[in-house]
Design a protein around this motif. Sequence first.
Motif, PDB file in Angstrom:
ATOM      1  N   GLN A 114      22.725  49.122   9.531  1.00 43.84           N
ATOM      2  CA  GLN A 114      23.012  47.861   8.843  1.00 43.84           C
ATOM      3  C   GLN A 114      22.110  46.723   9.334  1.00 43.84           C
ATOM      4  OE1 GLN A 114      25.652  49.778  10.337  1.00 43.84           O
ATOM      5  NE2 GLN A 114      25.750  50.810   8.353  1.00 43.84           N
ATOM      6  N   GLY A 115      21.169  47.052  10.228  1.00 46.76           N
ATOM      7  CA  GLY A 115      20.228  46.048  10.709  1.00 46.76           C
ATOM      8  C   GLY A 115      20.772  45.178  11.823  1.00 46.76           C
ATOM      9  N   ARG A 116      21.774  45.682  12.550  1.00 48.60           N
ATOM     10  CA  ARG A 116      22.344  44.914  13.659  1.00 48.60           C
ATOM     11  C   ARG A 116      22.064  45.605  14.989  1.00 48.60           C
ATOM     12  NH1 ARG A 116      26.551  45.578  10.530  1.00 48.60           N
ATOM     13  NH2 ARG A 116      27.111  44.025   9.005  1.00 48.60           N
ATOM     14  N   PRO A 117      21.813  44.815  16.028  1.00 48.21           N
ATOM     15  CA  PRO A 117      21.622  45.403  17.359  1.00 48.21           C
ATOM     16  C   PRO A 117      22.909  46.090  17.816  1.00 48.21           C
ATOM     17  CG  PRO A 117      20.995  43.074  17.332  1.00 48.21           C
ATOM     18  CD  PRO A 117      21.658  43.365  16.034  1.00 48.21           C
ATOM     19  N   LEU A 118      22.778  47.218  18.512  1.00 51.34           N
ATOM     20  CA  LEU A 118      23.944  47.956  18.994  1.00 51.34           C
ATOM     21  C   LEU A 118      24.445  47.457  20.346  1.00 51.34           C
ATOM     22  CD1 LEU A 118      23.260  51.646  17.909  1.00 51.34           C
ATOM     23  CD2 LEU A 118      24.806  49.960  16.901  1.00 51.34           C
ATOM     24  N   SER A 119      23.797  46.450  20.907  1.00 49.98           N
ATOM     25  CA  SER A 119      24.251  45.806  22.137  1.00 49.98           C
ATOM     26  C   SER A 119      24.210  44.303  21.926  1.00 49.98           C
ATOM     27  CB  SER A 119      23.337  46.167  23.313  1.00 49.98           C
ATOM     28  OG  SER A 119      23.356  47.538  23.558  1.00 49.98           O
ATOM     29  N   GLU A 120      24.917  43.580  22.764  1.00 48.64           N
ATOM     30  CA  GLU A 120      24.943  42.123  22.679  1.00 48.64           C
ATOM     31  C   GLU A 120      23.572  41.558  23.040  1.00 48.64           C
ATOM     32  OE1 GLU A 120      25.789  38.518  21.801  1.00 48.64           O
ATOM     33  OE2 GLU A 120      27.241  40.104  21.443  1.00 48.64           O
ATOM     34  N   VAL A 121      23.012  40.773  22.137  1.00 54.15           N
ATOM     35  CA  VAL A 121      21.704  40.157  22.387  1.00 54.15           C
ATOM     36  C   VAL A 121      21.731  38.651  22.155  1.00 54.15           C
ATOM     37  CG1 VAL A 121      20.356  42.230  21.870  1.00 54.15           C
ATOM     38  CG2 VAL A 121      20.901  40.632  20.024  1.00 54.15           C
ATOM     39  N   ILE A 137      12.517  35.453  13.533  1.00 56.21           N
ATOM     40  CA  ILE A 137      11.653  36.630  13.605  1.00 56.21           C
ATOM     41  C   ILE A 137      12.483  37.876  13.861  1.00 56.21           C
ATOM     42  CG2 ILE A 137       9.800  37.764  14.896  1.00 56.21           C
ATOM     43  CD1 ILE A 137       8.614  34.983  15.419  1.00 56.21           C
ATOM     44  N   ALA A 138      13.412  37.804  14.796  1.00 52.46           N
ATOM     45  CA  ALA A 138      14.247  38.969  15.130  1.00 52.46           C
ATOM     46  C   ALA A 138      15.118  39.367  13.942  1.00 52.46           C
ATOM     47  CB  ALA A 138      15.103  38.674  16.356  1.00 52.46           C
ATOM     48  N   ARG A 139      15.655  38.390  13.211  1.00 50.46           N
ATOM     49  CA  ARG A 139      16.455  38.711  12.018  1.00 50.46           C
ATOM     50  C   ARG A 139      15.597  39.393  10.955  1.00 50.46           C
ATOM     51  NH1 ARG A 139      18.787  33.738  13.114  1.00 50.46           N
ATOM     52  NH2 ARG A 139      17.667  32.695  11.464  1.00 50.46           N
ATOM     53  N   GLN A 140      14.358  38.921  10.777  1.00 53.02           N
ATOM     54  CA  GLN A 140      13.448  39.543   9.805  1.00 53.02           C
ATOM     55  C   GLN A 140      13.128  40.977  10.206  1.00 53.02           C
ATOM     56  OE1 GLN A 140      10.040  36.962   9.444  1.00 53.02           O
ATOM     57  NE2 GLN A 140      11.275  35.244   8.730  1.00 53.02           N
ATOM     58  N   CYS A 155      15.028  42.984  11.988  1.00 49.16           N
ATOM     59  CA  CYS A 155      16.227  43.799  11.754  1.00 49.16           C
ATOM     60  C   CYS A 155      16.382  44.137  10.269  1.00 49.16           C
ATOM     61  CB  CYS A 155      17.470  43.088  12.286  1.00 49.16           C
ATOM     62  SG  CYS A 155      17.564  43.069  14.087  1.00 49.16           S
ATOM     63  N   ALA A 156      16.117  43.165   9.401  1.00 54.08           N
ATOM     64  CA  ALA A 156      16.197  43.411   7.958  1.00 54.08           C
ATOM     65  C   ALA A 156      15.145  44.432   7.529  1.00 54.08           C
ATOM     66  CB  ALA A 156      16.026  42.104   7.189  1.00 54.08           C
ATOM     67  N   ALA A 157      13.928  44.301   8.040  1.00 57.53           N
ATOM     68  CA  ALA A 157      12.863  45.243   7.702  1.00 57.53           C
ATOM     69  C   ALA A 157      13.198  46.643   8.213  1.00 57.53           C
ATOM     70  CB  ALA A 157      11.534  44.764   8.283  1.00 57.53           C
ATOM     71  N   THR A 158      13.887  46.720   9.328  1.00 54.00           N
ATOM     72  CA  THR A 158      14.255  48.017   9.893  1.00 54.00           C
ATOM     73  C   THR A 158      15.223  48.756   8.979  1.00 54.00           C
ATOM     74  OG1 THR A 158      13.845  47.196  12.123  1.00 54.00           O
ATOM     75  CG2 THR A 158      15.211  49.166  11.938  1.00 54.00           C
ATOM     76  N   THR A 159      16.118  48.031   8.316  1.00 55.17           N
ATOM     77  CA  THR A 159      17.025  48.704   7.373  1.00 55.17           C
ATOM     78  C   THR A 159      16.231  49.325   6.223  1.00 55.17           C
ATOM     79  OG1 THR A 159      17.476  46.701   6.076  1.00 55.17           O
ATOM     80  CG2 THR A 159      18.961  47.163   7.914  1.00 55.17           C
ATOM     81  N   TYR A 186      13.978  49.447  17.443  1.00 56.89           N
ATOM     82  CA  TYR A 186      14.571  48.825  18.623  1.00 56.89           C
ATOM     83  C   TYR A 186      14.123  47.376  18.750  1.00 56.89           C
ATOM     84  CZ  TYR A 186      15.095  53.713  20.101  1.00 56.89           C
ATOM     85  OH  TYR A 186      15.414  55.049  20.165  1.00 56.89           O
ATOM     86  N   LEU A 187      15.018  46.543  19.268  1.00 58.70           N
ATOM     87  CA  LEU A 187      14.619  45.227  19.744  1.00 58.70           C
ATOM     88  C   LEU A 187      14.298  45.374  21.220  1.00 58.70           C
ATOM     89  CD1 LEU A 187      17.335  42.947  18.101  1.00 58.70           C
ATOM     90  CD2 LEU A 187      14.936  43.175  17.426  1.00 58.70           C
TER      91      LEU A 187
END
Length: 159
Positions: A12-19, A25-28, A30-34, A49-50
Amino acid sequence: MSTITLIQINPQGRPLSEVGKLDDIARQVCAATTLLYAGAGFVPPWIGYLAQHEGKVVGACAFKTPPVDGKVEIGYFTFPDWEEQGIGTSMVRALLEIVQAEQTSLTVVAQTANEENASNAILRKFGFALAHVVEDTEDGEMWEWHWNKDKQVTEQKGV
């Protein structure tokens, strides 16, 4: 040398750990990763990965697809405020460590712009060799690098 932690990006484009709060840039990323997963599937550890350093998200890296025909392609991107601090090198090292832990026989592939730059300098540190020029539909001519699996994952000294 920067120490990073890789944080998996879920389907879903969300980090699996608290960040913490992600910047634009990081949101973009994550969206591109989906979108990457939509084409290639979500097959850990062959995912996106982030990169986190001292509690901050400083870059992103990924396997573009799960391994195919004995090859796996990597990509990495250091966020602008963190360039020239060893983050790119740390991300490539972390991806190569995953390859070594999972399938040591894989050839690791990376593409860069067809010019000398920081990205291909990083690849050379790990023993990647320029294999050939490829034509990318979006980016034009790109240099394709292959990692010689007989070299160690540690940085090559004096290269």
